[in-house]
Enzyme design. Sequence first.
Site, PDB file in Angstrom:
ATOM      1  N   ASP A 136     -31.184  28.553  62.409  1.00 48.60           N
ATOM      2  CA  ASP A 136     -31.262  27.672  63.575  1.00 48.60           C
ATOM      3  C   ASP A 136     -30.021  26.834  63.832  1.00 48.60           C
ATOM      4  O   ASP A 136     -30.108  25.609  64.013  1.00 48.60           O
ATOM      5  CB  ASP A 136     -32.498  26.762  63.479  1.00 48.60           C
ATOM      6  CG  ASP A 136     -33.034  26.423  64.876  1.00 48.60           C
ATOM      7  OD1 ASP A 136     -33.061  27.317  65.731  1.00 48.60           O
ATOM      8  OD2 ASP A 136     -33.407  25.266  65.114  1.00 48.60           O
ATOM      9  N   HIS A 164     -37.071  22.670  64.099  1.00 48.69           N
ATOM     10  CA  HIS A 164     -35.721  22.997  63.657  1.00 48.69           C
ATOM     11  C   HIS A 164     -35.690  23.465  62.196  1.00 48.69           C
ATOM     12  O   HIS A 164     -34.951  24.383  61.845  1.00 48.69           O
ATOM     13  CB  HIS A 164     -34.846  21.751  63.841  1.00 48.69           C
ATOM     14  CG  HIS A 164     -33.426  21.921  63.413  1.00 48.69           C
ATOM     15  ND1 HIS A 164     -32.655  23.020  63.769  1.00 48.69           N
ATOM     16  CD2 HIS A 164     -32.619  21.137  62.641  1.00 48.69           C
ATOM     17  CE1 HIS A 164     -31.439  22.883  63.256  1.00 48.69           C
ATOM     18  NE2 HIS A 164     -31.402  21.767  62.563  1.00 48.69           N
ATOM     19  N   SER A 193     -28.875  24.853  59.540  1.00 48.53           N
ATOM     20  CA  SER A 193     -28.163  23.864  60.350  1.00 48.53           C
ATOM     21  C   SER A 193     -26.749  23.617  59.797  1.00 48.53           C
ATOM     22  O   SER A 193     -25.951  24.548  59.724  1.00 48.53           O
ATOM     23  CB  SER A 193     -28.996  22.577  60.409  1.00 48.53           C
ATOM     24  OG  SER A 193     -28.590  21.751  61.468  1.00 48.53           O
TER      25      SER A 193
END
Length: 357
Positions: free
Chosen positions: A189, A316, A164
Amino acid sequence: MESSKNLTSLPEEGQEDDNHEEQEGKESRKPSVSAFASVPHRPPSAQSSLQKYSPLDWKEFFDREEDVCIPNSNDVFHVYMAGSEGPVVFCLHGGGYSGLSFALSASKIKEKARVVAIDLRGHGKTSTENDLDLSIETMSTDVLAVLKEMYGDSPPAIVLVGHSMGGSVAVHVSAKKALCSLAGLVVVDVVEGTAMASLVHMQKILSNRMQHFSSIEKAVEWSVKGGSLRNIDSARISVPTTLKYDDSKKCYVYRARLEETEQYWRGWYEGLSEKFLSSPVPKLLLLAGTDRLDRALTIGQMQGKFQMVVVRHTGHAIQEDVPDEFATLIVNFISRNRIGPHGVEIPGLRRPSQPQH
């Protein structure tokens, strides 16, 4: 909902004790008339909750921790380390997480490579002069400064792995072309198009989180039942370092003050796809869903500029939700690209032997 899966294990927590008691009293106990004649034993919910969500020690997964002091500043970065051979897998966590986000996967990766997981500025046990300066420039400089302090002018082969926000930092570190031993880039991700589109919702998402916790166990429980993490064991390791105790409020609150860093969010993701594609090292993009590729990445993937893997049945935080699969993907990436402790190793080509000190 995923959280319902986690709840199914609650009635089974006292099962082992029940089986033991059943063996001891087998001789004297009369058979029940009906399976529904009595209510099955269930441990007190408060007690089982404390046990189920209690913190786990990171020492079971990493080998050691260190504080890296940056010269000419008061910045001290906390790192967790594992393994003793192979290239260095340098892990950068997402916003609001910590280096322990990679604990479960590190315990597997360290069998084939060294692992270093950093607490980024404003997170975990790291302490800096300005914890709110989460600009992409500052965080990228931080990473290079830590690597310089740890390895000097002759760093081993480095594979940057970023989740992220940390994925954005990894890409920007690569784009600086200041890390001579960079051998691989793994982004977890995060895609520019989706990330940019979601920025307008970020403050609402942050404000909708539970803000105060009476105990660490409650915070771990909320992270799992709320869906942000799907692996209870990983949550028990990583969540405690994302919190701090607030004496004035007499409760636990989040360590990272993300809601106060909005001015930097756009900079994390703007131009990310082109920077990722232009990185000259082998690249891997791990995604939790197939609908996240933007136009630049779609074209790049069709041209074979990077490897992409869609990881199923995960949220996530792929490295936390499915740590074994994540570790296997990282190890396979290193193996496929023949990344050794000193860089790409070409079969049949022997390196000059290093002098013994």
